[in-house]
Enzyme design. Structure first.
Site, PDB file in Angstrom:
ATOM      1  N   TYR A   1       0.882  -1.144   0.000  1.00 14.91           N
ATOM      2  CA  TYR A   1       0.000   0.000   0.000  1.00 14.91           C
ATOM      3  C   TYR A   1       0.927   1.202   0.000  1.00 14.91           C
ATOM      4  O   TYR A   1       1.656   1.426   0.953  1.00 14.91           O
ATOM      5  CB  TYR A   1      -0.882   0.029   1.250  1.00 14.91           C
ATOM      6  CG  TYR A   1      -1.753   1.265   1.268  1.00 14.91           C
ATOM      7  CD1 TYR A   1      -3.025   1.224   0.716  1.00 14.91           C
ATOM      8  CD2 TYR A   1      -1.289   2.464   1.746  1.00 14.91           C
ATOM      9  CE1 TYR A   1      -3.810   2.357   0.678  1.00 14.91           C
ATOM     10  CE2 TYR A   1      -2.064   3.602   1.714  1.00 14.91           C
ATOM     11  CZ  TYR A   1      -3.326   3.549   1.178  1.00 14.91           C
ATOM     12  OH  TYR A   1      -4.088   4.685   1.131  1.00 14.91           O
TER      13      TYR A   1
ATOM     14  N   TRP B   1       2.755   4.912  -2.120  1.00 12.10           N
ATOM     15  CA  TRP B   1       2.869   5.971  -3.108  1.00 12.10           C
ATOM     16  C   TRP B   1       4.308   6.054  -3.626  1.00 12.10           C
ATOM     17  O   TRP B   1       4.832   7.126  -3.887  1.00 12.10           O
ATOM     18  CB  TRP B   1       2.495   7.302  -2.462  1.00 12.10           C
ATOM     19  CG  TRP B   1       1.059   7.447  -2.120  1.00 12.10           C
ATOM     20  CD1 TRP B   1       0.343   6.751  -1.198  1.00 12.10           C
ATOM     21  CD2 TRP B   1       0.146   8.378  -2.708  1.00 12.10           C
ATOM     22  NE1 TRP B   1      -0.957   7.183  -1.166  1.00 12.10           N
ATOM     23  CE2 TRP B   1      -1.108   8.188  -2.081  1.00 12.10           C
ATOM     24  CE3 TRP B   1       0.262   9.361  -3.689  1.00 12.10           C
ATOM     25  CZ2 TRP B   1      -2.233   8.938  -2.403  1.00 12.10           C
ATOM     26  CZ3 TRP B   1      -0.857  10.110  -4.008  1.00 12.10           C
ATOM     27  CH2 TRP B   1      -2.085   9.887  -3.370  1.00 12.10           C
TER      28      TRP B   1
END
Length: 768
Positions: free
Chosen positions: A114, A116
């Protein structure tokens, strides 16, 4: 003399200046025509070659010598790693993946990531990891996200799945607001810094300029515990609301609409179901407690007269009700979203231009740009044959309680027994709560594998750490939803040390495991393939062949405004365009939700006292309410060692903001070091005194790198707020994160201040 190269990240497109030898990054600068460049750009140059870069594959010595298995020493500050060659690292990892698959099955592998980590369309860490795991038989996955986890589960029950998608992808735009909206009422503020971030990045930051334009014609009211939680140049009116009490204020606004004859009865009868249930609840017919402004004032500290006046202003013209993502990231987080949608329905303006309900202004940079997202190139992930999943915020539950069941969305999820977690492109020590508990959970694994550019807290807890090339060290494509341009992102410098592209790593691992990750292509060939497949796909804009595209640096994307919004079509003809709910209408009372019989969430919006609020029994010991916001000078925890992020530190660590009265009562002043404690943990922070907060409220940014190097003093000497926050689901419906705020106590720290060691690499041995 060096050269200049263009690159892109989730915080935008910018230029990097490369050293004369072509290997180092001298500076990173925004484009002059970017109307609102992100400060995070200032982290790039100082972080790129930082001493915390992972230079070689590294294996935790205890795992290397003792083999896979649970280990309470995982993540210890004095843990030692052994640097090994790539063949050794890949052979060890392939062997461990084969062992886990053969002994426990693929459901025993958790595909984390999970995160970025990259804005690229090909080198997207999560997509590549999931594709790799799918090629070897699948993995236990996570669903939803930390940003909107409660809303993503709740809203389909209230407005249907298509309208829920439209709230994110085709919301009311800033231009709609400028043209049609008299009053924008935003619960949770309108933070400018959040508009710097877009998944995939944007060519230029347009959101803040559009917001300023709207602010010239639209009155803005921001309800928040922080006065500066809104664009400074919007001229917004601030109404103070204590954290976790917005739902009470919203219910009181509905009460005023009902009792003063301001509710749109025709809209409620035509487009909604359950309004009478809500009416009886706010009038007190259900529980004997009328939800008056005076009642809400006792809970929220928001003056009753202010609430009453605001309700009348909202009913007097075109009003848009907005709820930021942060409000649903807390215990009972579904309720403010549920209540705000209900308020918008009672105003009767859902589906009108510039009116109704929004969920995301002030939360993301692409929200409200008003452009339909063009199709974008994607790297195919394949199919995951393993059915097991968890809501993403339940990772500690997964590892600590295998075999147990948890409630979720009206059903039950059985937690599989996970032996190996594979993480790439993300940092759970930023996203997740109660880091003591998370560390206990990670200690239960047989093996924890992490891909990283730097020795982050997550890497410092891994058994196998593989150094990966950064965005500046590989070729890619970049664009975000509603972007103006699909951009070529050429490699600016060679990889640091022995770092490799993740594409190469997965290709090598797959070959060792008898699988096919790359389909005979290298990463450059895949880059060309996904571009050409995109160019040929129906609906794609005119685009040149790949070589020309790469030479020109990009291609323009269409700037078509949103069309066919679900709410607009529904309002025009609800029979022809029903919502995807059981009734086809907006469900202010959901029979489905009520039928779940959940102990903490009913069929309509309600005020239910959370444990984490100033009026709870817990506040007798923990007397300040700490808000945990996203940072302004970095993206989440990325590049916390960079110059821009470090410029915000106080006393060498993450700052803690306090109201002057709260600081004075504790003998604290600007620059002091404070000890902050909650029921979950403790940290040190640097004090900033400001009257931008309500009394009784404190504030810290998330994302400081976790530093447990002085456990005899505190859990984190660097100010990572997630040592304080609770690892508890928002409700048994959504099981989303509740980490946006927590009750704490703050005192002056009197002892010797331990140094911050978060940005130092661990002890490293070598096989050479």
């Amino acid at each position: 003399m060096g050269r200049t190269s263009e690159t892109s990240a989730h915080w935008g497109t910018y230029r990097v200046e490369v050293s004369a030898d072509g290997r180092g990054v001298v500076a990173a600068r925004p484009y002059p025509d970017d109307p609102d460049a992100a400060p995070a750009i200032g982290n790039v140059a100082s972080a790129h070659g930082h001493r915390s870069r992972v230079a070689r594959p590294a294996v935790r010595r205890r795992w290397l010598e003792r083999g896979p298995g649970p280990d309470d020493r995982r993540g210890a500050p004095d843990d030692e790693y052994v640097e090994v060659g790539w063949d050794t690292a890949l052979d060890l990892l392939a062997g461990e993946l084969a062992r886990v698959r053969s002994m426990f099955g693929n459901r025993a592998i958790f595909g984390g990531s999970y995160g970025w980590g990259s804005a690229g369309r090909l080198h997207h860490a999560q997509s590549q990891l999931h594709r790799f795991l799918n090629t070897i038989g699948g993995y236990t996955r996570s669903v939803n996200d930390y940003s909107r986890g409660a809303s993503m589960v709740l809203l389909p029950h209230l407005i249907g799945a298509p309208a829920t998608v439209d709230l994110r992808g085709k919301p009311v735009s800033w231009r709609d607001i400028a043209e049609h909206t008299d009053l924008l009422v935003s619960f949770g503020g309108l933070r400018r810094s959040n508009t710097w971030v877009v998944p995939g990045g944007h060519a230029r930051h347009a959101g803040s300029a559009l917001a300023r334009e709207a602010g010239r014609s639209t009155e803005v009211v921001a309800l928040s515990a922080q006065r500066d939680d809104v664009f400074a140049d919007l001229g917004a009116e601030w109404i103070g609301v204590m954290p976790a009490t917005d739902t009470a204020v919203i219910l009181a606004l509905i009460h005023v609409l009902v009792t003063d004859g301001l509710a749109d009865e025709e809209f409620l009868a035509t487009y909604a179901v359950g309004a009478e249930r809500v009416r009886r609840y706010v009038l007190g017919d259900v529980d004997g407690v009328p939800k008056t402004p005076e009642w809400a004032e006792r809970i929220s500290r928001t003056p009753a007269g202010v609430i009453r006046e605001l309700a009348h202003r909202m009913a007097a013209g075109r009003t848009l009700v907005n709820v930021v993502y942060a409000l649903q990231r807390g215990e009972r987080g579904e309720q403010p979203v549920f209540a705000a949608l209900t308020l918008a329905a009672f105003l009767g303006q859902i589906g009108l231009p510039g009116g109704g309900f929004a969920h995301g202004f002030g939360s993301m940079g692409d929200y409200g740009v008003g452009i339909a997202g063009a199709p974008l190139p994607t790297f195919p992930q394949g199919r995951n044959p393993v059915p097991d999943f968890i809501p993403c915020a339940r990772i500690s539950d997964l590892l600590l309680h295998p075999g147990e069941e948890i409630p979720y969305n009206g059903g039950r999820l059985r937690l599989p027994e996970v032996r190996l977690a594979y993480w790439a492109g993300g940092n759970p020590f930023h996203h997740h709560q109660d880091l003591r508990r998370l560390r206990r959970a990670l200690s239960r694994l047989d093996t924890f594998v992490v891909h990283e550019t730097h020795w982050t807290p997550t890497a410092r807890h891994a058994d196998v750490v593989l150094p990966v090339a950064s965005t500046l060290e590989r070729d890619d494509l970049a664009a975000g939803a509603g972007d103006t341009r699909l951009r070529a992102v050429p490699r600016a410098v060679p990889p640091h040390g022995e770092a490799r592209e993740e594409f190469w790593i997965y290709t090598q691992l797959a070959e060792r495991l008898g699988a096919d990750f790359a389909e005979g292509l290298d990463s450059r060939q895949w880059l060309e393939r996904i571009y050409e497949e995109w160019r040929a796909a129906p609906g794609s804009p005119p685009a040149p062949p790949f070589d020309e595209f790469w030479r020109e640096g990009g291609v323009a994307l269409p700037r078509e405004p949103h069309s066919d919004r679900v709410f607009e079509a529904f309002r025009a003809d609800p029979a022809a365009h029903p919502l995807g709910t059981p009734s086809g209408r907006i469900e202010l009372f959901s029979v489905t939700l009520a039928g779940f019989g959940l102990p903490d969430l009913g069929g309509h919006a309600q005020w239910r006292e959370p444990a984490q609020w100033w009026g709870s029994p817990l506040a007798a010991e923990f007397d300040l309410h700490l808000l945990c916001n996203q940072p302004s000078h970095r993206l989440h925890s990325q590049l916390d060692m960079g110059a821009a992020s470090q410029s915000t530190k106080v006393a060498g660590r993450e700052p803690l903001r306090l109201h002057p009265a709260d600081a004075a009562a504790r003998g604290l002043a600007d620059g002091d070091v404070a000890l902050v404690r909650s029921a979950q943990g403790s940290l040190l922070a640097g004090v900033v005194v400001t009257d931008a907060l309500l009394p009784g409220v404190a504030q810290m940014h998330t994302g400081a790198w976790f530093d447990p190097s002085a456990p005899e003093v505190v859990d984190c000497v660097n100010g990572n707020v997630n040592v304080l926050t609770r690892d508890a689901g928002t409700s048994t419906l959504t099981q989303a994160t509740s980490g946006a705020h927590v009750l704490v106590t703050v005192t002056r720290y009197e002892g010797p201040v331990p140094p911050v060691r978060a940005y130092e690499p661990p002890r490293l041995g070598s096989d050479r």
